[in-house]
Write a protein that holds these residues in place. Structure first.
Motif, PDB file in Angstrom:
ATOM      1  N   GLN A  90       0.849  10.552  -6.588  1.00  0.00           N
ATOM      2  CA  GLN A  90       1.879   9.742  -5.999  1.00  0.00           C
ATOM      3  C   GLN A  90       1.904   9.666  -4.744  1.00  0.00           C
ATOM      4  N   ASP A  91       1.533  10.531  -3.911  1.00  0.00           N
ATOM      5  CA  ASP A  91       1.218  10.513  -2.423  1.00  0.00           C
ATOM      6  C   ASP A  91      -0.095   9.384  -2.035  1.00  0.00           C
ATOM      7  N   GLN A  92      -1.199   9.726  -2.955  1.00  0.00           N
ATOM      8  CA  GLN A  92      -2.270   8.588  -2.707  1.00  0.00           C
ATOM      9  C   GLN A  92      -1.956   7.165  -2.931  1.00  0.00           C
ATOM     10  N   PHE A  93      -1.044   7.121  -4.078  1.00  0.00           N
ATOM     11  CA  PHE A  93      -0.637   5.947  -4.357  1.00  0.00           C
ATOM     12  C   PHE A  93       0.064   5.117  -3.195  1.00  0.00           C
ATOM     13  N   ALA A  94       1.039   5.942  -2.823  1.00  0.00           N
ATOM     14  CA  ALA A  94       1.909   5.430  -1.929  1.00  0.00           C
ATOM     15  C   ALA A  94       1.375   5.073  -0.527  1.00  0.00           C
ATOM     16  N   GLN A  95       0.341   6.048  -0.210  1.00  0.00           N
ATOM     17  CA  GLN A  95      -0.541   5.804   1.242  1.00  0.00           C
ATOM     18  C   GLN A  95      -1.339   4.585   1.128  1.00  0.00           C
ATOM     19  N   HIS A  96      -1.635   4.008  -0.063  1.00  0.00           N
ATOM     20  CA  HIS A  96      -2.550   2.612   0.137  1.00  0.00           C
ATOM     21  C   HIS A  96      -1.295   1.568   0.207  1.00  0.00           C
ATOM     22  N   PHE A  97      -0.155   1.746  -0.514  1.00  0.00           N
ATOM     23  CA  PHE A  97       0.948   0.736  -0.046  1.00  0.00           C
ATOM     24  C   PHE A  97       1.541   0.680   1.137  1.00  0.00           C
ATOM     25  N   ARG A 104      -7.941  -7.383   3.589  1.00  0.00           N
ATOM     26  CA  ARG A 104      -7.801  -5.905   3.601  1.00  0.00           C
ATOM     27  C   ARG A 104      -6.573  -5.300   2.935  1.00  0.00           C
ATOM     28  N   LYS A 105      -5.711  -6.137   2.761  1.00  0.00           N
ATOM     29  CA  LYS A 105      -4.569  -5.875   1.996  1.00  0.00           C
ATOM     30  C   LYS A 105      -4.856  -5.615   0.594  1.00  0.00           C
ATOM     31  N   ASN A 106      -5.563  -6.711  -0.044  1.00  0.00           N
ATOM     32  CA  ASN A 106      -5.839  -7.088  -1.447  1.00  0.00           C
ATOM     33  C   ASN A 106      -6.625  -5.802  -1.691  1.00  0.00           C
ATOM     34  N   GLU A 107      -7.641  -5.352  -0.864  1.00  0.00           N
ATOM     35  CA  GLU A 107      -8.383  -4.092  -1.132  1.00  0.00           C
ATOM     36  C   GLU A 107      -7.467  -2.920  -1.594  1.00  0.00           C
ATOM     37  N   HIS A 108      -6.699  -2.676  -0.709  1.00  0.00           N
ATOM     38  CA  HIS A 108      -5.724  -1.418  -0.968  1.00  0.00           C
ATOM     39  C   HIS A 108      -4.963  -1.512  -2.146  1.00  0.00           C
ATOM     40  N   VAL A 109      -4.569  -2.874  -2.423  1.00  0.00           N
ATOM     41  CA  VAL A 109      -3.578  -2.972  -3.706  1.00  0.00           C
ATOM     42  C   VAL A 109      -4.707  -2.969  -4.630  1.00  0.00           C
ATOM     43  N   THR A 146      -8.476  -2.010 -11.429  1.00  0.00           N
ATOM     44  CA  THR A 146      -8.821  -2.790 -10.411  1.00  0.00           C
ATOM     45  C   THR A 146      -9.143  -4.167 -11.024  1.00  0.00           C
ATOM     46  N   ILE A 147     -10.064  -4.403 -12.007  1.00  0.00           N
ATOM     47  CA  ILE A 147     -10.363  -5.333 -12.820  1.00  0.00           C
ATOM     48  C   ILE A 147      -9.120  -6.105 -13.080  1.00  0.00           C
ATOM     49  N   VAL A 148      -8.047  -5.782 -13.647  1.00  0.00           N
ATOM     50  CA  VAL A 148      -6.890  -6.319 -14.117  1.00  0.00           C
ATOM     51  C   VAL A 148      -6.046  -6.478 -13.164  1.00  0.00           C
ATOM     52  N   ALA A 149      -5.797  -5.899 -11.839  1.00  0.00           N
ATOM     53  CA  ALA A 149      -4.921  -6.414 -10.839  1.00  0.00           C
ATOM     54  C   ALA A 149      -5.677  -7.629 -10.163  1.00  0.00           C
ATOM     55  N   ARG A 150      -6.980  -7.390 -10.033  1.00  0.00           N
ATOM     56  CA  ARG A 150      -7.691  -8.556  -9.275  1.00  0.00           C
ATOM     57  C   ARG A 150      -7.361  -9.958 -10.099  1.00  0.00           C
ATOM     58  N   LEU A 151      -7.304  -9.767 -11.230  1.00  0.00           N
ATOM     59  CA  LEU A 151      -7.493 -11.170 -12.257  1.00  0.00           C
ATOM     60  C   LEU A 151      -5.852 -11.570 -11.999  1.00  0.00           C
TER      61      LEU A 151
END
Length: 602
Positions: free
Chosen positions: A230-237, A198-203, A126-131
């Motif tokens: 994989q399912d949890q990851f896909a759910q966010h996107f 809200r999109k950024n939070e899920h990403v 999350t820290i890296v993605a935010r950056l």
């Protein structure tokens, strides 16, 4: 707008690039504005020539010379546009790279300054993605703003002046178009930014989990959790797709309204130009010039849509970036915490002193309460207690990784900052915690300036050389992320060598040999014995044989000190250490289970 102003302040060292890009944009805009006038003049010259078709050859030759000069002027204007737009583009690319460097290094510097407690509550991914997201969106906006801002302003002002000069209702209609479009865009912005957040939070959550799963891929595969991850990851996107649909419907619905209003206004502008040309108020050349100017006037309005879009993304992205940049250690650590204090450098005085230390995580109950003890110079002290009883927490406090709720810790060599404290402490954690790179680089992590001879010397003492000799590239072997290419015992031996090379006066061993097999432990223990000679050592040990060889033992029970004394004394006291010795002599399953609760084996 405050977020955008903050971005400009944060990157004010890039002002020369901003100015250069804007100057290039001014030249490009000037060249672009010259084209309608040249085209209009050429139109009038050609129309006049057609009307004077019966004139002599001299008039015809003069007309041809004029239109050729006008064509040359068009070429010159376009060449200036071509060259200066590319110059501005080059400056924009360099500015973006420098901005990424500034934002990234300051973010990294801020992270390194934050207490351990911050990282306990955040996923690495999350820290890296935010950056990555924040910087990409901020740099894209600043680059587009620098390239477009001057063009938009200059074009708008020039078109308004020229339109008012030729016929004031043209300028009046344009003065209606600009604020109307801005107002409709502002109506669009608020809801768009909310959905983008809200999109950024899920990403961020998905990216954080992604990094965590990749880092623990062996665990994921071993427990057959690939599909669920994989399912949890896909759910966010999938959620981001739904939010994007809602966001896009809102944006395009408003865009239809904005563009329809703009179309009506420009219909009025073109109608006025055409009618007044028919009425003889405008020449054909003036009509062509004004029509081209109206097209140029339309460009700033439509370009505004792109600028606003990138600005919204930059605002949404910069929000999470500046939230981190605004953090202060005092916001993360509990109030009332006390820093380390330098102990007296008296050779006969204690090297480490805990004075009534109290600590707990977040708002939870105290993990340690009333911890008071001293460690003399060159003394070896072992910590013993039940699993989760605060042994590692006490080490973390000594290292300054957490702030105390109350009390004081004094350490010889501790200065006004934590760097001076940690310089005087060498540590081997239970988890080896290696970095990607070579074996030599990992050994020298605490002393990057160490020579190869010094590295190899400690490697021999820590039994690292034994397995390095079998590797094709020896000490230059790349070990992969967190040392994935090595066994647990090999990683731990490198960690021990790293502490040996640092050669700090205070040594902390947090179950330093727990990951080693019997042979490796025997080899490393011999090296540790040499390392602990004439050195102050604080040990969390998992073998009674190691504990029995220390100068004193501190036992912890329920976050408090239960006993302090030499092994021989505590062996007869009836406390925790005496219980462990008794359990060692008992060979029952219950005895082994009880010893395991103390993280100790016989």
């Amino acid at each position: 707008m405050s977020a955008l102003a903050r971005i400009l302040r944060f990157t004010r060292s890039l002002t020369p690039y901003y100015v250069g890009i804007m100057l290039a944009a001014m030249v490009v805009t000037g060249a672009g504005l010259a084209i309608p006038f040249i085209t209009g003049r050429a139109t009038d010259v050609i129309v006049d020539a057609i009307e004077q078709s019966g004139a002599g050859n001299d008039v015809l030759a003069a007309t041809i010379r004029t239109v050729l000069l006008l064509a040359l002027a068009l070429l010159l204007a376009e060449l200036v546009d071509t060259v200066m737009s590319n110059v501005g583009g080059y400056w924009g690319d360099v500015m973006s790279a420098r901005m990424r460097t500034i934002l990234s290094t300051r973010y990294f510097e801020k992270l390194l300054s934050l207490p351990q407690r911050y990282f306990d509550n955040e996923l690495t991914g999350t820290i890296v993605a935010r950056l990555n997201r924040s910087i990409a969106e901020i740099t894209n906006f600043m680059k587009s703003l620098a390239n477009m801002f001057v063009t938009l302003i200059m074009t708008t002002i020039a078109v308004l002046i020229i339109s008012a000069w030729h016929y004031w209702p043209l300028a009046a209609l344009l003065l209606i178009a600009y604020p109307l479009y801005l107002w409709l865009t502002a109506l669009t912005s608020t809801r768009w930014q909310h959905l983008e957040g809200r999109k950024n939070e899920h990403v961020d959550v998905a990216s954080g989990r992604f990094a965590e799963v990749v880092g623990q891929i062996r665990v994921v595969k071993s427990f057959g959790r690939e599909r669920s991850e994989q399912d949890q990851f896909a759910q966010h996107f999938d959620t981001t797709v739904e939010l994007t649909g809602e966001q896009s419907r809102h944006w395009h619905r408003m865009d239809v309204i904005r563009r329809a209003a703009l179309n009506l206004i420009f219909f009025g502008l073109y109608a006025i130009i055409f009618v007044r040309t028919v009425q003889g108020h405008f020449s054909p050349g003036e009509m062509v010039m004004l029509v081209q100017l109206m097209a140029m006037a339309r460009q700033p309005v439509t370009s505004l849509s792109y600028v606003v879009d990138t600005a919204q993304r930059a605002i949404a992205g910069s929000r999470s970036y500046f939230e981190v940049m605004s953090l202060e250690p005092s916001q993360i650590e509990p109030t009332g915490s006390h820093p380390h204090q330098p102990a007296t450098s008296d050779p006969d005085g204690p090297v480490v002193r805990f004075r009534d230390v109290r600590f707990g995580y977040d708002n939870d109950a105290d993990v340690l309460d009333g911890i008071t003890f001293e460690i003399a110079r060159g003394e070896r002290v072992a910590l013993v207690g039940e699993s989760g009883g605060g042994k590692s927490t006490l080490i973390n406090l000594l290292m300054g990784l957490y702030a105390m709720r109350d009390g004081q810790i004094e350490v010889v060599g501790a200065g006004s900052d934590l760097e001076s404290l940690r310089t005087n402490i060498g540590v081997v954690f239970q988890d080896a915690s290696l970095f990607s790179g070579t074996i030599a680089e990992n050994i020298a992590y605490g002393r990057p300036e160490a020579t190869r001879a010094e590295i190899e010397a400690v490697a021999r003492r820590a039994a690292v050389e034994e397995f390095v000799r079998k590797l094709p590239r020896g000490y230059d072997t790349m070990i992969g992320e967190r040392g994935m290419k090595l066994s647990g015992g090999q990683k731990q031996r490198i960690a021990v060598a790293r502490a040996m090379l640092k050669d700090a006066p205070i040594l902390v061993l947090d179950e330093a040999t727990s990951a080693l097999d019997t042979k490796s432990e025997r080899l490393v223990q011999a090296g540790l014995e040499n390392l602990m000679a004439d050195r102050t050592s604080l040990i969390i040990a998992h073998r009674l044989s190691t504990i029995s060889e220390v100068d004193r033992i501190i036992t912890l029970r329920d976050g408090r000190i239960d006993e302090i004394g030499p092994p021989a004394q505590l062996a007869a006291s009836g406390g925790i250490y005496a219980e462990l010795l008794a359990l060692q002599n008992a060979s029952t399953a219950s005895a082994r289970k009880r010893m395991k609760s103390y993280d100790v084996v016989g």
